[in-house]
Design a protein around this motif. Structure first.
Motif, PDB file in Angstrom:
ATOM      1  N   PHE A  51       0.834  -1.205   0.000  1.00  0.00           N
ATOM      2  CA  PHE A  51       0.000   0.000   0.000  1.00  0.00           C
ATOM      3  C   PHE A  51       0.872   1.260   0.000  1.00  0.00           C
ATOM      4  O   PHE A  51       0.603   2.213  -0.725  1.00  0.00           O
ATOM      5  CB  PHE A  51      -0.923   0.018   1.218  1.00  0.00           C
ATOM      6  N   ALA A  52       1.918   1.255   0.825  1.00  0.00           N
ATOM      7  CA  ALA A  52       2.814   2.416   0.887  1.00  0.00           C
ATOM      8  C   ALA A  52       3.514   2.627  -0.462  1.00  0.00           C
ATOM      9  O   ALA A  52       3.672   3.780  -0.905  1.00  0.00           O
ATOM     10  CB  ALA A  52       3.832   2.233   2.003  1.00  0.00           C
ATOM     11  N   ASP A  53       3.901   1.540  -1.119  1.00  0.00           N
ATOM     12  CA  ASP A  53       4.516   1.648  -2.447  1.00  0.00           C
ATOM     13  C   ASP A  53       3.546   2.258  -3.450  1.00  0.00           C
ATOM     14  O   ASP A  53       3.935   3.069  -4.303  1.00  0.00           O
ATOM     15  CB  ASP A  53       4.972   0.275  -2.951  1.00  0.00           C
ATOM     16  N   TYR A  54       2.271   1.878  -3.372  1.00  0.00           N
ATOM     17  CA  TYR A  54       1.238   2.419  -4.259  1.00  0.00           C
ATOM     18  C   TYR A  54       1.102   3.930  -4.052  1.00  0.00           C
ATOM     19  O   TYR A  54       1.065   4.700  -5.007  1.00  0.00           O
ATOM     20  CB  TYR A  54      -0.089   1.698  -3.983  1.00  0.00           C
ATOM     21  N   VAL A  55       1.042   4.351  -2.799  1.00  0.00           N
ATOM     22  CA  VAL A  55       0.920   5.779  -2.483  1.00  0.00           C
ATOM     23  C   VAL A  55       2.146   6.536  -2.980  1.00  0.00           C
ATOM     24  O   VAL A  55       2.022   7.600  -3.597  1.00  0.00           O
ATOM     25  CB  VAL A  55       0.696   5.998  -0.968  1.00  0.00           C
ATOM     26  N   ASP A  56       3.325   5.989  -2.751  1.00  0.00           N
ATOM     27  CA  ASP A  56       4.558   6.631  -3.221  1.00  0.00           C
ATOM     28  C   ASP A  56       4.560   6.774  -4.741  1.00  0.00           C
ATOM     29  O   ASP A  56       4.921   7.829  -5.269  1.00  0.00           O
ATOM     30  CB  ASP A  56       5.794   5.840  -2.780  1.00  0.00           C
ATOM     31  N   ALA A  57       4.162   5.711  -5.438  1.00  0.00           N
ATOM     32  CA  ALA A  57       4.126   5.768  -6.904  1.00  0.00           C
ATOM     33  C   ALA A  57       3.122   6.811  -7.375  1.00  0.00           C
ATOM     34  O   ALA A  57       3.398   7.573  -8.320  1.00  0.00           O
ATOM     35  CB  ALA A  57       3.782   4.394  -7.482  1.00  0.00           C
ATOM     36  N   ALA A  58       1.964   6.876  -6.735  1.00  0.00           N
ATOM     37  CA  ALA A  58       0.944   7.852  -7.116  1.00  0.00           C
ATOM     38  C   ALA A  58       1.451   9.276  -6.917  1.00  0.00           C
ATOM     39  O   ALA A  58       1.221  10.150  -7.765  1.00  0.00           O
ATOM     40  CB  ALA A  58      -0.333   7.629  -6.301  1.00  0.00           C
ATOM     41  N   GLU A  59       2.129   9.513  -5.822  1.00  0.00           N
ATOM     42  CA  GLU A  59       2.635  10.855  -5.542  1.00  0.00           C
ATOM     43  C   GLU A  59       3.780  11.224  -6.480  1.00  0.00           C
ATOM     44  O   GLU A  59       3.949  12.383  -6.822  1.00  0.00           O
ATOM     45  CB  GLU A  59       3.041  10.954  -4.073  1.00  0.00           C
ATOM     46  N   TYR A  66      -3.886   6.802 -10.429  1.00  0.00           N
ATOM     47  CA  TYR A  66      -4.027   5.832  -9.347  1.00  0.00           C
ATOM     48  C   TYR A  66      -5.378   6.037  -8.656  1.00  0.00           C
ATOM     49  O   TYR A  66      -5.487   6.785  -7.685  1.00  0.00           O
ATOM     50  CB  TYR A  66      -2.876   5.995  -8.343  1.00  0.00           C
ATOM     51  N   PRO A  67      -6.410   5.375  -9.168  1.00  0.00           N
ATOM     52  CA  PRO A  67      -7.773   5.639  -8.672  1.00  0.00           C
ATOM     53  C   PRO A  67      -7.988   5.320  -7.194  1.00  0.00           C
ATOM     54  O   PRO A  67      -8.902   5.870  -6.587  1.00  0.00           O
ATOM     55  CB  PRO A  67      -8.649   4.756  -9.564  1.00  0.00           C
ATOM     56  N   LEU A  68      -7.171   4.476  -6.605  1.00  0.00           N
ATOM     57  CA  LEU A  68      -7.340   4.138  -5.191  1.00  0.00           C
ATOM     58  C   LEU A  68      -6.379   4.908  -4.288  1.00  0.00           C
ATOM     59  O   LEU A  68      -6.195   4.555  -3.119  1.00  0.00           O
ATOM     60  CB  LEU A  68      -7.165   2.638  -4.984  1.00  0.00           C
ATOM     61  N   TYR A  69      -5.793   5.960  -4.822  1.00  0.00           N
ATOM     62  CA  TYR A  69      -4.791   6.716  -4.064  1.00  0.00           C
ATOM     63  C   TYR A  69      -5.333   7.171  -2.703  1.00  0.00           C
ATOM     64  O   TYR A  69      -4.739   6.865  -1.663  1.00  0.00           O
ATOM     65  CB  TYR A  69      -4.291   7.929  -4.859  1.00  0.00           C
ATOM     66  N   GLN A  70      -6.430   7.914  -2.682  1.00  0.00           N
ATOM     67  CA  GLN A  70      -6.894   8.494  -1.423  1.00  0.00           C
ATOM     68  C   GLN A  70      -7.311   7.414  -0.433  1.00  0.00           C
ATOM     69  O   GLN A  70      -6.981   7.487   0.746  1.00  0.00           O
ATOM     70  CB  GLN A  70      -8.041   9.483  -1.656  1.00  0.00           C
ATOM     71  N   THR A  72      -6.184   4.369  -0.271  1.00  0.00           N
ATOM     72  CA  THR A  72      -4.971   3.698   0.191  1.00  0.00           C
ATOM     73  C   THR A  72      -4.206   4.567   1.180  1.00  0.00           C
ATOM     74  O   THR A  72      -3.749   4.095   2.224  1.00  0.00           O
ATOM     75  CB  THR A  72      -4.079   3.316  -1.009  1.00  0.00           C
ATOM     76  N   LYS A  73      -4.081   5.852   0.876  1.00  0.00           N
ATOM     77  CA  LYS A  73      -3.385   6.783   1.774  1.00  0.00           C
ATOM     78  C   LYS A  73      -4.100   6.848   3.129  1.00  0.00           C
ATOM     79  O   LYS A  73      -3.459   6.813   4.180  1.00  0.00           O
ATOM     80  CB  LYS A  73      -3.283   8.160   1.136  1.00  0.00           C
ATOM     81  N   ASN A 133     -15.594 -10.612  -4.248  1.00  0.00           N
ATOM     82  CA  ASN A 133     -14.684  -9.648  -3.640  1.00  0.00           C
ATOM     83  C   ASN A 133     -15.348  -8.293  -3.518  1.00  0.00           C
ATOM     84  O   ASN A 133     -16.106  -7.890  -4.394  1.00  0.00           O
ATOM     85  CB  ASN A 133     -13.422  -9.504  -4.503  1.00  0.00           C
ATOM     86  N   PRO A 134     -15.026  -7.575  -2.455  1.00  0.00           N
ATOM     87  CA  PRO A 134     -15.559  -6.210  -2.342  1.00  0.00           C
ATOM     88  C   PRO A 134     -15.002  -5.360  -3.472  1.00  0.00           C
ATOM     89  O   PRO A 134     -13.856  -5.533  -3.892  1.00  0.00           O
ATOM     90  CB  PRO A 134     -15.062  -5.727  -0.979  1.00  0.00           C
ATOM     91  N   GLN A 135     -15.827  -4.483  -3.960  1.00  0.00           N
ATOM     92  CA  GLN A 135     -15.399  -3.601  -5.031  1.00  0.00           C
ATOM     93  C   GLN A 135     -14.700  -2.383  -4.437  1.00  0.00           C
ATOM     94  O   GLN A 135     -14.981  -1.970  -3.321  1.00  0.00           O
ATOM     95  CB  GLN A 135     -16.595  -3.184  -5.884  1.00  0.00           C
ATOM     96  N   PRO A 136     -13.779  -1.784  -5.185  1.00  0.00           N
ATOM     97  CA  PRO A 136     -13.074  -0.610  -4.677  1.00  0.00           C
ATOM     98  C   PRO A 136     -14.053   0.516  -4.365  1.00  0.00           C
ATOM     99  O   PRO A 136     -15.116   0.604  -4.984  1.00  0.00           O
ATOM    100  CB  PRO A 136     -12.140  -0.201  -5.813  1.00  0.00           C
ATOM    101  N   PRO A 137     -13.698   1.368  -3.421  1.00  0.00           N
ATOM    102  CA  PRO A 137     -14.567   2.494  -3.105  1.00  0.00           C
ATOM    103  C   PRO A 137     -14.653   3.433  -4.297  1.00  0.00           C
ATOM    104  O   PRO A 137     -13.730   3.513  -5.113  1.00  0.00           O
ATOM    105  CB  PRO A 137     -13.871   3.171  -1.924  1.00  0.00           C
ATOM    106  N   ALA A 138     -15.780   4.118  -4.390  1.00  0.00           N
ATOM    107  CA  ALA A 138     -15.933   5.109  -5.460  1.00  0.00           C
ATOM    108  C   ALA A 138     -14.887   6.188  -5.276  1.00  0.00           C
ATOM    109  O   ALA A 138     -14.582   6.600  -4.169  1.00  0.00           O
ATOM    110  CB  ALA A 138     -17.324   5.710  -5.421  1.00  0.00           C
ATOM    111  N   ARG A 139     -14.319   6.615  -6.381  1.00  0.00           N
ATOM    112  CA  ARG A 139     -13.293   7.643  -6.322  1.00  0.00           C
ATOM    113  C   ARG A 139     -13.914   8.982  -5.977  1.00  0.00           C
ATOM    114  O   ARG A 139     -14.876   9.396  -6.611  1.00  0.00           O
ATOM    115  CB  ARG A 139     -12.578   7.713  -7.670  1.00  0.00           C
TER     116      ARG A 139
END
Length: 144
Positions: A51-59, A66-70, A72-73, A133-139
């Protein structure tokens, strides 16, 4: 023809084992765990670190990609969720986070058999079928 779903195995481990795995430190029984991983050409990745890697890549590369940025952060910033995800590890097979049922079934069985010996609290097997599986939260378009 039936859909060919892919699978993933995750383990939840004790805090002491999680710390050892993340830091590359020795831990009683770790050799047994690593032997099972080697048999399957598999490795572990801490979900918190992923998750931290995803946030770093998005930033670094632009949050709009990165639709799940917020979500995940916010997740890694939450103390209780951080504690949960620091103990959760995804099993990668040949560098892939999803793989065939044969590998997933074998890993699930072998890791479950080790649970009492090495600090594994639970072993879970997931598939890529969205219905299971649960679906990702709405952006949230207003937050970037």
């Amino acid at each position: 023809m039936a859909e060919a779903w892919q699978f993933q195995v995750r383990i939840t481990v004790t805090p002491a084992l999680a710390e050892a795995l993340r830091a590359g430190k020795p831990y009683d029984g770790r050799d047994l765990l690593e032997a099972v991983l080697r048999e399957h050409d598999a490795s572990l990745k801490c979900q918190f670190d992923a998750f931290a890697d995803y946030v770093d890549a998005a930033e670094r590369e632009g949050r709009e990609r990165y639709p799940l940025y917020q979500w995940t952060k916010d997740t890694i910033g939450n103390r209780e969720k951080k504690a949960k995800y620091l103990k959760s590890f995804t099993v990668y097979v040949r560098g892939e986070e999803v793989y065939g049922s044969e590998a997933a079934d074998s890993l699930h069985a072998r890791l479950s058999a080790l649970a009492d010996q090495v600090g594994i609290e639970s072993v879970s097997r997931f598939d890529t079928n969205p219905a299971n599986n649960p679906q990702p939260p709405a952006r949230d378009q207003g937050r970037h």
